[in-house]
Design an enzyme around this catalytic site. Sequence first.
Site, short mmCIF file in Angstrom:
data_model
loop_
_atom_site.label_atom_id
_atom_site.label_comp_id
_atom_site.label_asym_id
_atom_site.label_seq_id
_atom_site.Cartn_x
_atom_site.Cartn_y
_atom_site.Cartn_z
N ASN A 9 -3.51 5.42 -5.02
CA ASN A 9 -2.78 4.16 -4.95
C ASN A 9 -1.99 4.21 -3.65
O ASN A 9 -0.95 4.86 -3.57
CB ASN A 9 -1.86 4.02 -6.16
CG ASN A 9 -1.14 2.68 -6.21
OD1 ASN A 9 -1.11 1.93 -5.24
ND2 ASN A 9 -0.55 2.38 -7.35
N ARG A 88 -6.80 1.84 -6.27
CA ARG A 88 -6.18 0.58 -6.67
C ARG A 88 -6.21 -0.37 -5.48
O ARG A 88 -5.74 -0.04 -4.39
CB ARG A 88 -4.72 0.80 -7.10
CG ARG A 88 -4.04 -0.51 -7.50
CD ARG A 88 -2.54 -0.37 -7.56
NE ARG A 88 -1.92 -1.64 -7.93
CZ ARG A 88 -0.69 -1.98 -7.55
NH1 ARG A 88 0.05 -1.18 -6.80
NH2 ARG A 88 -0.19 -3.15 -7.91
N HIS A 176 -1.27 -6.91 -11.78
CA HIS A 176 -1.01 -5.83 -12.75
C HIS A 176 -2.15 -5.70 -13.76
O HIS A 176 -1.97 -5.21 -14.88
CB HIS A 176 0.31 -6.06 -13.50
CG HIS A 176 1.53 -5.89 -12.65
ND1 HIS A 176 2.65 -6.68 -12.79
CD2 HIS A 176 1.80 -5.03 -11.63
CE1 HIS A 176 3.56 -6.32 -11.90
NE2 HIS A 176 3.07 -5.31 -11.19
N ARG A 233 11.77 -9.03 -5.39
CA ARG A 233 11.00 -10.28 -5.28
C ARG A 233 11.63 -11.36 -6.16
O ARG A 233 12.15 -11.07 -7.22
CB ARG A 233 9.54 -10.05 -5.68
CG ARG A 233 8.75 -9.32 -4.62
CD ARG A 233 7.35 -8.98 -5.11
NE ARG A 233 7.25 -7.59 -5.53
CZ ARG A 233 6.18 -7.09 -6.17
NH1 ARG A 233 5.15 -7.86 -6.45
NH2 ARG A 233 6.16 -5.82 -6.50
N GLU A 371 -2.38 3.27 -15.45
CA GLU A 371 -3.32 2.64 -14.51
C GLU A 371 -4.27 3.66 -13.91
O GLU A 371 -5.44 3.36 -13.64
CB GLU A 371 -2.53 1.92 -13.41
CG GLU A 371 -1.70 0.77 -13.92
CD GLU A 371 -0.59 0.35 -12.97
OE1 GLU A 371 -0.59 -0.81 -12.54
OE2 GLU A 371 0.27 1.21 -12.64
#
Length: 391
Positions: A9, A88, A176, A233, A371
């Site tokens: 990742n 990813r 996600h 964010r 993940e």
Amino acid sequence: MTEAVLTLNAGSSSLKFALFPARGDRPLATGLADRIGPEGTLKLKGRDGQPVAAAPGDLRSHAGAIRAVFDSFRGQYPDLTLRSVGHRVVHGGVSHAAPVTVTATVMAELEALAPFAPLHQPHNLTGIRAAAEAFAGVAQVACFDTAFHRNQPWINDAFALPRALYDEGVRRYGFHGLSYDYIASVLPGEVAHGRVIVAHLGNGASMCALHNGRSVASTMGFSALDGLPMGTRCGQIDPGVLLYLMDQKGMSAAQISDLLYRQSGLLGLSGLSNDMRMLETAETPEAEQAIDYFVYRCQREIGSLAAAVGGIDALVFTAGIGENSRLIRARICARLSWMGIELDPARNADNGPVISAAGAPTTVMVIPTNEELVIARAARAAVGLTEQEAA
């Protein structure tokens, strides 16, 4: 011989990685290459979760960091053979609804998507190039955060803009997806077939409504900015605010991007930190307001997603805040009794897995996401290691 698959990742100056055996879901090693550059650091943990020594290496580039990671792994497993590398990749666009082995054509397609995810996609692709350079001939497999959402109904996919923009790719993608894919795969019994809202709450935060384990609606849209407020964010915002910033404040696209991605969210609201743990103990009015706003937006989105799937049978918390903050879970659920949500304080204090009160109509759970395992499984499949063989 130790056969394995590697998951990566890649961020702008970091590489999160895990080494999985070719057969089995428990990682052989995990770690993080951080601050890639002149001050780069490499931290590794072995199969037992304890720190292990990292091999010396050149951490000034992603390619050098990947080599140092693999050399470190070889120190633990001298006969290590790498079968594939899973990555990813934030954006797969309209075309990619499943993992794919990266070819020159695929790479060009993913590069073309960089304007859709400018703060993520270029770094993900840097990781692919670096791994391809470090491991010539080893399959590189892209796993997309958008893929899980690609079969949502059209009404949940479109904006009320001219059709030509939709055809060009201006639509809701959702993100996600690797996390939601994992949660969907481990939901127990009847819950898996019901109407489930998954709250992926971390520095990046979103929610997804599932029905029969499939994505129906998500809080994130065209970009990873929409929906919930996050660490830095903004989450949902009136587009008129952006027009005001351009017309009245004279802000450029780059300045607005920096504002929305890096200066807003919990950090902007609190003026203190993007870390929920710090805000929970700060005892300042601004920190409390930031928490209140986060909780309120979570409650609103849960209600909206429940409407999208016609009700709710279960609510699942995951990711950093969702898995660890008893306070935030309790506050989100406090005003949702009208949805059949009632927490058991003792279960919530124990972090689950079930934290709803006995007999409550709606099940509330805490499930740690994984993940990396989703990526590892895709990397295995790409080189012919089936789930049965990898069990």
